[in-house]
Design an enzyme around this catalytic site. Structure first.
Site, short mmCIF file in Angstrom:
data_model
loop_
_atom_site.label_atom_id
_atom_site.label_comp_id
_atom_site.label_asym_id
_atom_site.label_seq_id
_atom_site.Cartn_x
_atom_site.Cartn_y
_atom_site.Cartn_z
N CYS A 1 -0.13 -8.01 6.06
CA CYS A 1 -0.03 -7.39 4.73
C CYS A 1 -1.29 -6.59 4.38
O CYS A 1 -1.30 -5.86 3.39
CB CYS A 1 0.20 -8.45 3.65
SG CYS A 1 1.75 -9.32 3.88
N GLU B 1 10.76 -10.57 -3.22
CA GLU B 1 10.05 -9.54 -2.45
C GLU B 1 10.75 -9.27 -1.12
O GLU B 1 10.83 -8.13 -0.67
CB GLU B 1 8.61 -9.99 -2.19
CG GLU B 1 7.69 -8.86 -1.78
CD GLU B 1 6.29 -9.36 -1.43
OE1 GLU B 1 5.34 -8.84 -2.00
OE2 GLU B 1 6.16 -10.28 -0.58
N HIS C 1 2.33 -0.88 3.50
CA HIS C 1 3.72 -1.17 3.88
C HIS C 1 4.50 -1.24 2.56
O HIS C 1 3.95 -0.86 1.53
CB HIS C 1 3.82 -2.47 4.70
CG HIS C 1 3.47 -3.70 3.93
ND1 HIS C 1 2.16 -4.03 3.64
CD2 HIS C 1 4.22 -4.65 3.34
CE1 HIS C 1 2.14 -5.15 2.94
NE2 HIS C 1 3.37 -5.54 2.73
N HIS D 1 2.61 -1.14 -1.01
CA HIS D 1 1.40 -1.85 -1.42
C HIS D 1 0.65 -2.30 -0.16
O HIS D 1 1.12 -2.12 0.96
CB HIS D 1 1.70 -3.04 -2.34
CG HIS D 1 2.22 -4.27 -1.66
ND1 HIS D 1 1.96 -5.54 -2.12
CD2 HIS D 1 3.00 -4.42 -0.56
CE1 HIS D 1 2.56 -6.41 -1.34
NE2 HIS D 1 3.18 -5.78 -0.40
N ASP E 1 8.91 2.11 -9.46
CA ASP E 1 9.86 2.56 -8.44
C ASP E 1 9.35 3.80 -7.71
O ASP E 1 8.97 4.80 -8.33
CB ASP E 1 11.20 2.86 -9.09
CG ASP E 1 12.27 3.13 -8.05
OD1 ASP E 1 12.25 2.48 -6.99
OD2 ASP E 1 13.13 3.99 -8.30
N HIS E 2 9.38 3.71 -6.37
CA HIS E 2 8.88 4.78 -5.50
C HIS E 2 7.40 5.08 -5.77
O HIS E 2 6.95 6.23 -5.63
CB HIS E 2 9.76 6.04 -5.63
CG HIS E 2 11.06 5.89 -4.87
ND1 HIS E 2 12.07 5.05 -5.31
CD2 HIS E 2 11.49 6.42 -3.69
CE1 HIS E 2 13.06 5.09 -4.44
NE2 HIS E 2 12.74 5.91 -3.45
N HIS F 1 8.33 -2.63 0.17
CA HIS F 1 9.47 -3.54 -0.02
C HIS F 1 10.48 -2.94 -0.99
O HIS F 1 10.13 -2.10 -1.83
CB HIS F 1 9.00 -4.89 -0.59
CG HIS F 1 8.03 -5.62 0.27
ND1 HIS F 1 8.38 -6.21 1.45
CD2 HIS F 1 6.70 -5.86 0.12
CE1 HIS F 1 7.31 -6.79 1.99
NE2 HIS F 1 6.28 -6.59 1.21
#
Lengths: 137, 137, 137, 137, 137, 137
Positions: E33, E126, E39, E14, E79-80, E41
């Site tokens: 950010c 996070e 980037h 994100h 996810d991914h 998480h």
């Protein structure tokens, strides 16, 4: 040479005892782990393979392949099972983590080798205070 | 008002089943947790008490007193035991964590109250992915 | 050959300083760890022994024996102590984890050897970001 | 010889793909990691150095020196970055952890050697289920 | 009333930015950010439901039902993935965890209610230093 | 209303004792925590604030602002310090975590309020087995 480790988990029951010993002898040696009615753990299984990265992918080993091998050959046969009763590769053995780690090595080493990889180490964490490592025979 | 939490652990075997159901009905409802040969877990038990700090010590409750109450009334009766067979306060109940958490509340609430403290919450972590909390009846 | 690791914990105070250095020299080298009024940590101590499993029990070493050796020879002498003042085996040494890990090796290696086992490694985790390992002299 | 490990963390985006492969070939080999719009991780980076303790301080290496080397040469160049796009030392490489761990070794080994220490091992934990270790060329 | 929590995980990319702000304004407010190249998480998602145990099973809710709801309605869609680009229920929103937690509530609350259970809380971790909790509108 | 939690850590020395009690009375009440030569811990400090997300940023509170407030008003005054001697806001108080958590609340609540946020809860984890929570006066 790079080392790749995958963690999988399973929950199982067991007890520590020898059939050729009396219950009191089993309790003397194995303590509360000899409870005839069983006890159990959440086991953490860490499998480490090693190798040169594949020039095409730079992977030591595809993680989903490694995960599948661990699940099919070990975790699915142990999870929510009784190690003393339900697990064919533990038949006739004391259900210690020492015997379990060697038996898991025997189950997963051939399919890892068949994928041109080298099994380096298995680690089993039985409780947050105890773990075993085995680097093969 | 300050909240104090103590963590203790135990390892135990159990299975989920109702004696008045067939094995196939048990497996339909409880899945692999209905394995008749048992499975097991490392349980983490978190007990939270609340109160005003004692003016003399500034303690909500002495931690060793709280730990002793948890061990004597719960952990020592569960650790390395079979929850379905060995634990008197679980007799006749399905060995779910829901029933276990209510039963542990019933065991440890009176001795905590006898020490002029208030039991606020019990949390049981059964696996790294699941936990239950109970704040009393 | 199988490797067995046991984790024990202790909480202690210390400071890093040399008596033959000035306070400002100590602070220049050891930073905030040289605070003359001490600071402290929760230390995690991991002790790894290795050996062939005993044919009778399949244990590398009985875990309660190993735990007792670690507690009697190290943890009970360190827990809730001041490493610089209270711990005889640290007298005259800078209270770094480097010196501590070697001193703990000297304390626990003889009793482990007396049980026919081999001490392989000590690991001390001082904070969640730092740990030391020592494999012996 | 004592081994000292420092943990640092960074969060980054990446994708696994080869520019000379089609998207469908990339997805066949790299699965969901080939998502063209990127995904990301919280990476844990463990750096282990080894050496004899310095007689003056009994340190293997000053921890703040080690932390500074890791941050300046690796973490600050990776944290909140896109590994494929933003990181000069990963240019032209597939953004696997295998390639990343070798590239980080190349970045941090010279400044560690310049401090008269020996880099022993790098470990990168990409998710709670996977980690890689590299002991150098 | 008993509270049941299930943990699932996902890895995603994100960035934090508003399209109606300049890049320098975005960086001023969102810091690193706001990196335009993204980037990412490893997110931990904890979902807590509450209810009276079912008299037949003593379950608050069947864990595999709860896990399936979370995966189908949230995790499999995150996810991914790139939260800004790939996730329909985040379209047009700043990709903060605040907006994500509210959006996930909207996705999983109806199917949990359809199972006669009550969604109590969502927690998103996070990084190891930050988490958010939301108890609904 | 969304709840945001930030974790920071500090390492400190302390002892539990009252100056108006004898050493033997202190040891009777506080046990090994009354060691006159101090002991110490790695403390984990979790600070939870709550609020409506800011419409411009969707942040409950900027994490770096929250982290700065915690560090300046609490962590930097506690880290590598002796809680009994070095910490002005603990002067004249028994160095229990109960007194510490109330004192930290008094330090960080005004600057959080000054940022238009509401401090909801402080949690201090003293060891892996014990933690305290405080929701304010």
């Amino acid at each position: 040479m790079i080392f790749l480790t995958r963690k999988e988990t399973f929950s199982a029951a067991h007890k520590l005892y020898r059939e050729d010993w009396t219950q009191s002898k089993n309790e003397e040696v194995f303590g509360k782990c000899a409870n005839p009615n069983w006890h159990g753990h959440n086991y953490e299984l860490y499998v480490t393979v090693k190798g040169e990265p594949d020039p095409a992918t730079s992977f030591v080993m595809n993680l989903s392949t490694l995960s599948d091998i661990i699940k099919e050959n070990a975790v699915n046969r142990l999870d929510h099972m009784n190690i003393n009763i339900d697990v064919d590769f533990m038949k006739g053995k004391i259900a210690t983590t020492e015997n379990l780690i060697v038996a898991i090595w025997q189950q997963i080493e051939p399919p890892i080798r068949a994928k041109k990889c080298i099994l380096h180490c298995i680690r089993i964490q039985e409780t947050e205070k105890n773990y075993l490592e085995y680097f093969g025979p």
